[in-house]
Scaffold this active site. Structure first.
Site, PDB file in Angstrom:
ATOM      1  N   SER A  73     105.349  47.695  27.829  1.00 50.34           N
ATOM      2  CA  SER A  73     104.946  48.796  26.941  1.00 50.34           C
ATOM      3  C   SER A  73     105.345  50.150  27.509  1.00 50.34           C
ATOM      4  O   SER A  73     105.153  51.174  26.871  1.00 50.34           O
ATOM      5  CB  SER A  73     103.425  48.770  26.742  1.00 50.34           C
ATOM      6  OG  SER A  73     102.781  48.996  28.001  1.00 50.34           O
ATOM      7  N   HIS A  79     105.006  44.270  41.491  1.00 55.65           N
ATOM      8  CA  HIS A  79     103.534  44.380  41.465  1.00 55.65           C
ATOM      9  C   HIS A  79     102.869  43.196  42.160  1.00 55.65           C
ATOM     10  O   HIS A  79     101.682  42.965  41.964  1.00 55.65           O
ATOM     11  CB  HIS A  79     103.020  44.504  40.017  1.00 55.65           C
ATOM     12  CG  HIS A  79     103.380  45.808  39.378  1.00 55.65           C
ATOM     13  ND1 HIS A  79     103.277  46.021  38.029  1.00 55.65           N
ATOM     14  CD2 HIS A  79     103.845  46.964  39.903  1.00 55.65           C
ATOM     15  CE1 HIS A  79     103.652  47.270  37.747  1.00 55.65           C
ATOM     16  NE2 HIS A  79     104.020  47.850  38.867  1.00 55.65           N
ATOM     17  N   ARG A 122      93.553  33.966  36.346  1.00 55.59           N
ATOM     18  CA  ARG A 122      94.956  34.167  35.950  1.00 55.59           C
ATOM     19  C   ARG A 122      95.880  33.254  36.737  1.00 55.59           C
ATOM     20  O   ARG A 122      96.902  32.793  36.244  1.00 55.59           O
ATOM     21  CB  ARG A 122      95.330  35.646  36.117  1.00 55.59           C
ATOM     22  CG  ARG A 122      94.598  36.512  35.104  1.00 55.59           C
ATOM     23  CD  ARG A 122      94.902  37.967  35.292  1.00 55.59           C
ATOM     24  NE  ARG A 122      96.318  38.245  35.169  1.00 55.59           N
ATOM     25  CZ  ARG A 122      96.878  39.360  35.647  1.00 55.59           C
ATOM     26  NH1 ARG A 122      96.136  40.226  36.314  1.00 55.59           N
ATOM     27  NH2 ARG A 122      98.160  39.582  35.496  1.00 55.59           N
ATOM     28  N   CYS A 147      95.730  42.090  59.022  1.00 55.74           N
ATOM     29  CA  CYS A 147      96.985  41.956  59.788  1.00 55.74           C
ATOM     30  C   CYS A 147      98.241  42.017  58.916  1.00 55.74           C
ATOM     31  O   CYS A 147      99.354  41.935  59.409  1.00 55.74           O
ATOM     32  CB  CYS A 147      96.973  40.630  60.568  1.00 55.74           C
ATOM     33  SG  CYS A 147      97.142  39.166  59.537  1.00 55.74           S
ATOM     34  N   TYR A 193      91.523  37.204  39.314  1.00 59.37           N
ATOM     35  CA  TYR A 193      92.852  36.687  39.687  1.00 59.37           C
ATOM     36  C   TYR A 193      92.850  35.155  39.802  1.00 59.37           C
ATOM     37  O   TYR A 193      93.852  34.503  39.510  1.00 59.37           O
ATOM     38  CB  TYR A 193      93.361  37.379  40.961  1.00 59.37           C
ATOM     39  CG  TYR A 193      93.812  38.783  40.637  1.00 59.37           C
ATOM     40  CD1 TYR A 193      93.006  39.895  40.891  1.00 59.37           C
ATOM     41  CD2 TYR A 193      95.027  38.994  39.973  1.00 59.37           C
ATOM     42  CE1 TYR A 193      93.395  41.170  40.524  1.00 59.37           C
ATOM     43  CE2 TYR A 193      95.423  40.266  39.600  1.00 59.37           C
ATOM     44  CZ  TYR A 193      94.606  41.352  39.869  1.00 59.37           C
ATOM     45  OH  TYR A 193      94.999  42.609  39.487  1.00 59.37           O
TER      46      TYR A 193
END
Ligand code: BV8
Length: 231
Positions: free
Chosen positions: A175, A107, A57, A118, A54
Site C-alpha cells: 500500500s 522487515h 502468524r 547477544c 507472531y
C-alpha cells in the site's frame, strides 16, 4: 549496464495464499494496535502478547503455500537475462518456497529468532515465549527476528546499492504506507529508472509509477512475467 530488476513486495502478494494483509478491510491492523504488537515498546510492555501475535502468524505462514505470483517471480529470476532481486516487506517464506533465491527480507522473518542480548539468530521454533533462553548466551532475551516500527530495516545498504544499479523497479502488493520501503519508487525515479506498480488498487505513492497493472497478484504478475520473458 547489465539488466537488473528490483522488485519490492508487500502483504498483497501473499494475500491469495491466505495470509492477512495489514490495512485491508479486517486486516491485521484492524485486529491489533500497531503500538501493542509491532513496536519494541509494545514488546517490552507485554512480551507474551507480542509473541502470541507472531506465534499465530508463524503457524499460519507454515501452512501457507506460494501462489501463482510467487511462482512467476521465481520463474522470472530463473529465466531473465540479468539479475532479479526481491526486496520483501513480508515476513513469510513464500518467495523462497516458490524457488526465488535472491530475496532480501527488509522487515525480518517469522522463521528466524533473535537474541536481544547477544544478537545471534537461530531458526525460530513454531511457538516462542518470554521464558525461552537464548541457545547461545542463555539470556532470557529472545524475540521474533522482526523489524518493528522505529527500528532500522535490514539490508538498507544492499537495497540502496541495488536501486542505484537497477534498470527496472517494480512494486507488488504493497500500500506504500511504510517507510523507507515506500520511498524506493521515488529513489528509482530520481535515478531515471522505469517504475511499474502491480497491485489490487493504486497505492499511496501510486502516482509516482510510470505504469500500473491493477488486479489480483496471481493474475497480473504471471502476465507481466510472461511479457518480460518473451521480450
Ligand atoms: C524506520 C513488522 C528509522 C513485520 C512492519 C514516527 C515514529 C517512528 C517511525 C516513524 C514515524 N513516522 C514514520 C515513521 C517511519 C515508520 C513508518 O513508515 N510509519 C508509517 C506507518 C508512517 N517506519 C519505521 O518505523 C521503519 N523504521 O523508519 O527506522 C530508523 C532510522 C535510524 C535508526 C533507527 C530507525 C520500520 C518499518 C517496519 C515496521 N514493521 N511490520 C510484521 O509484523 O509483518 S511494517 C508492516 O507494514 C509490514 O512489514 C508490512 O509489510 C508493511 C507494509 O504493509 P504492506 O505490505 O503494504 O501491507 P498493506 O496491508 O498495507 O497493503 C497491502 C496492499 O496489497 C494493499 O495496497 C492492497 O490493495 C494490496 N492487495 C491486497 N490483496 C491483494 C493485493 N494486491 C494484489 N493482489 C491481491 N490479492
Amino acid at each position: 549496464m547489465t539488466n537488473m530488476i528490483t522488485i519490492l513486495t508487500g502483504a498483497g502478494i501473499s494475500a491469495e495464499s491466505g495470509l492477512g494483509t495489514f490495512r485491508d478491510e479486517g486486516g491485521l491492523w484492524a485486529q491489533h494496535r500497531i503500538e501493542d504488537v509491532a513496536t519494541p515498546e509494545g514488546f517490552m510492555r507485554d512480551p507474551e502478547l507480542v509473541h502470541g501475535f507472531y506465534n499465530a502468524r508463524r503457524a499460519q505462514a507454515a501452512d501457507a503455500v506460494p501462489n501463482a505470483a510467487h511462482v512467476a517471480l521465481a520463474k522470472l529470476e530463473a529465466g531473465f537475462d540479468g539479475e532479479v532481486l526481491i526486496v520483501t516487506q513480508n515476513v513469510d517464506g513464500l518467495h523462497e518456497a516458490a524457488g526465488s533465491q535472491n530475496v532480501l527480507h527488509m522487515h525480518g522473518q517469522l522463521d528466524s529468532a533473535l537474541c536481544a542480548a547477544c544478537e545471534r539468530r537461530w531458526p525460530a521454533p513454531l511457538v516462542m515465549q518470554p521464558s525461552d533462553a537464548c541457545p547461545h548466551c542463555e539470556a532470557k532475551a529472545t524475540r521474533p527476528d522482526i523489524v518493528w516500527f522505529g527500528e532500522m530495516p535490514y539490508g538498507m545498504h544492499s537495497i540502496e546499492d541495488a536501486l542505484a544499479r537497477t534498470t527496472l523497479f517494480a512494486s507488488i502488493g504493497t500500500s506504500g504506507n511504510v517507510y523507507p520501503a515506500a520511498g524506493f519508487v521515488a529513489q528509482a525515479r530520481q535515478l531515471g529508472c522505469p517504475t511499474i506498480e502491480l497491485n489490487m488498487e493504486a497505492s499511496q505513492g501510486g502516482s509516482l509509477f510510470d505504469t500500473r497493472r491493477l488486479g489480483p497478484a496471481s493474475e497480473v504478475v504471471p502476465a507481466w512475467v510472461e511479457e518480460l520473458l518473451s521480450a
